[in-house]
Write a protein that holds these residues in place. Structure first.
Motif, short mmCIF file in Angstrom:
data_model
loop_
_atom_site.label_atom_id
_atom_site.label_comp_id
_atom_site.label_asym_id
_atom_site.label_seq_id
_atom_site.Cartn_x
_atom_site.Cartn_y
_atom_site.Cartn_z
N MET A 1 23.03 47.34 39.11
CA MET A 1 22.71 48.10 40.33
C MET A 1 21.65 47.39 41.16
N ALA A 2 20.63 46.88 40.49
CA ALA A 2 19.55 46.20 41.21
C ALA A 2 20.09 44.99 41.98
N LEU A 3 20.96 44.21 41.34
CA LEU A 3 21.51 43.03 42.00
C LEU A 3 22.46 43.40 43.13
N LEU A 4 23.29 44.43 42.88
CA LEU A 4 24.31 44.79 43.88
C LEU A 4 23.66 45.35 45.15
N ALA B 1 28.47 42.69 49.26
CA ALA B 1 27.57 42.94 48.12
C ALA B 1 28.06 42.20 46.87
N VAL B 2 29.38 42.18 46.68
CA VAL B 2 29.94 41.51 45.49
C VAL B 2 29.68 40.00 45.60
N TYR B 3 29.87 39.46 46.79
CA TYR B 3 29.63 38.03 47.01
C TYR B 3 28.16 37.69 46.70
N VAL C 1 33.01 44.96 41.91
CA VAL C 1 32.05 44.08 41.24
C VAL C 1 32.25 44.13 39.72
N LYS C 2 32.58 45.33 39.21
CA LYS C 2 32.80 45.44 37.76
C LYS C 2 34.05 44.67 37.33
N GLU C 3 35.09 44.73 38.16
CA GLU C 3 36.31 43.95 37.86
C GLU C 3 35.98 42.46 37.82
N ALA C 4 35.17 42.02 38.78
CA ALA C 4 34.83 40.60 38.85
C ALA C 4 33.92 40.19 37.68
N VAL C 5 33.00 41.07 37.28
CA VAL C 5 32.15 40.80 36.10
C VAL C 5 33.04 40.67 34.87
N ALA C 6 34.01 41.59 34.74
CA ALA C 6 34.92 41.57 33.59
C ALA C 6 35.75 40.28 33.56
N SER C 7 36.01 39.67 34.74
CA SER C 7 36.79 38.43 34.75
C SER C 7 36.04 37.28 34.07
N PHE C 8 34.72 37.42 33.93
CA PHE C 8 33.91 36.43 33.20
C PHE C 8 33.89 36.72 31.70
N GLY C 9 34.55 37.83 31.30
CA GLY C 9 34.48 38.23 29.89
C GLY C 9 33.15 38.90 29.57
N PHE D 1 38.14 35.08 42.05
CA PHE D 1 37.40 34.65 43.23
C PHE D 1 38.34 34.31 44.39
N VAL D 2 39.51 33.74 44.06
CA VAL D 2 40.52 33.45 45.10
C VAL D 2 41.01 34.77 45.69
N GLU D 3 41.27 35.75 44.83
CA GLU D 3 41.73 37.08 45.27
C GLU D 3 40.70 37.72 46.21
N LEU D 4 39.40 37.55 45.88
CA LEU D 4 38.34 38.14 46.71
C LEU D 4 37.97 37.25 47.90
N GLU D 5 38.64 36.10 48.00
CA GLU D 5 38.42 35.14 49.09
C GLU D 5 36.98 34.61 49.11
N PHE D 6 36.48 34.31 47.90
CA PHE D 6 35.13 33.76 47.75
C PHE D 6 35.18 32.23 47.70
N LYS D 7 35.72 31.63 48.76
CA LYS D 7 35.87 30.17 48.76
C LYS D 7 34.54 29.46 48.53
N GLY D 8 33.49 30.00 49.14
CA GLY D 8 32.19 29.38 49.03
C GLY D 8 31.61 29.39 47.62
#
Length: 297
Positions: free
Chosen positions: A14-17, A41-43, A98-106, A277-284
């Motif tokens: 929460m603090a980071l988001l 916020a997710v980026y 953001v939780k889905e993306a965190v989960a993608s890191f395992g 990250f591709v799905e979220l369009e986080f190219k950077g």
């Protein structure tokens, strides 16, 4: 891997988001995907997250979250956090993203209804601290009460890669207080951001002076007759609130959450992360993934 090298990073999600949302929504521009989903916020969260992992090189990572605004603290005191505005509309869909993306890191996402993320963090820090060094990543100074020989608190400061790392020694050196005294300090002065008052008329300077002299709230109360009349009167008039506020300030380390050492291993699959990250369009951010493989080998 040798036992003494194991290090767990617990991320205060929460603090980071929230920090990322406000840092990136400045000026009214909100980053969105081509289909219009807000992702600023997710980026920003992953910029912070990846920087911290690269800086502190944990072998294990867990992320903790609040699970709604109703907790045992709001039952204890109806005013608790009642001053907080509703989450901005653009932020709401990003809680799940953001939780889905965190989960993608395992990385496990952990929270429990009725408890705050702080309580989950305190509980997990206590459990894992028996086996390895624990680092808590947050922007919240309330976490300083969790500092111990096994647990350090990393406070994010302004600017990229700018951290203050608190051990018991660093805490004593900079703040002059022990972790336990931070709880008593909040009991005395309250917390405006969490909306509880403490003792009316007692400021931080007086409270710190009292704690340095008498050690704890119990020590202060045992020596009430030795206090200046004005201070004694204020504390005597607000005893009930003093005890309630200290209880609200105390992070619970017995929340009903658990995570195994195996499940928290930092061992992301770069293909899974890249596709998210591709799905979220986080190219950077795709370039930031280059070091992940090296970090876990």
């Amino acid at each position: 891997m040798m036992e003494e090298q194991r290090k767990l990073l617990i991320v205060d999600g929460m603090a980071l988001l929230f920090r990322a949302y406000y840092a990136n929504a400045y000026g009214g521009y909100i980053r969105r995907t081509s289909t219009g989903i807000p992702t600023n916020a997710v980026y920003g969260f992953f910029k912070y997250f990846l920087d911290a992992v690269q800086t502190f090189k944990p072998t294990h990572v867990i992320c903790c979250w609040d699970m709604g605004s109703k907790t045992f603290r709001t039952e204890q005191y109806s005013g608790y956090k009642a001053n907080r505005p509703e989450a901005p509309l653009e932020l709401i869909p990003q809680f799940d993203l953001v939780k889905e993306a965190v989960a993608s890191f395992g990385v496990p996402n952990i929270g429990f209804a009725g408890y705050e993320a702080d309580d989950c963090i305190g509980t997990l820090a206590g459990c894992f601290g028996q086996e390895m060094q624990v680092m808590i990543l947050t922007g919240d100074h309330d976490m300083l009460q969790l500092v111990s020989g096994q647990v350090s608190v990393i406070i994010m400061k302004k600017g990229a890669s700018n951290y203050a790392v608190y051990t018991p020694e660093a805490l004593l050196l900079e703040k002059g207080l022990t972790p336990q005294q931070f709880i008593d300090l909040k009991g005395l002065i309250g917390d405006t951001s969490d909306n509880y008052p403490g003792v009316k008329g007692i400021g931080e300077k007086t409270a710190v002076k009292l704690l340095l002299e008498y050690g704890s709230i119990e020590g202060i109360l045992e020596n009430l007759e030795n206090l200046p009349k004005g201070v004694r009167t204020k504390i005597s008039a607000d005893l009930e609130m003093l005890h309630l506020c200290r209880d609200l300030a105390r992070i619970r380390c017995d929340a009903p959450v658990a995570c195994s050492v195996e499940d928290s291993c930092w061992n992301p699959d770069t293909d899974t992360v890249r596709s998210k990250f591709v799905e979220l369009e986080f190219k950077g951010l795709l370039g930031e993934l280059r070091w992940i493989g090296a970090a876990v080998s």
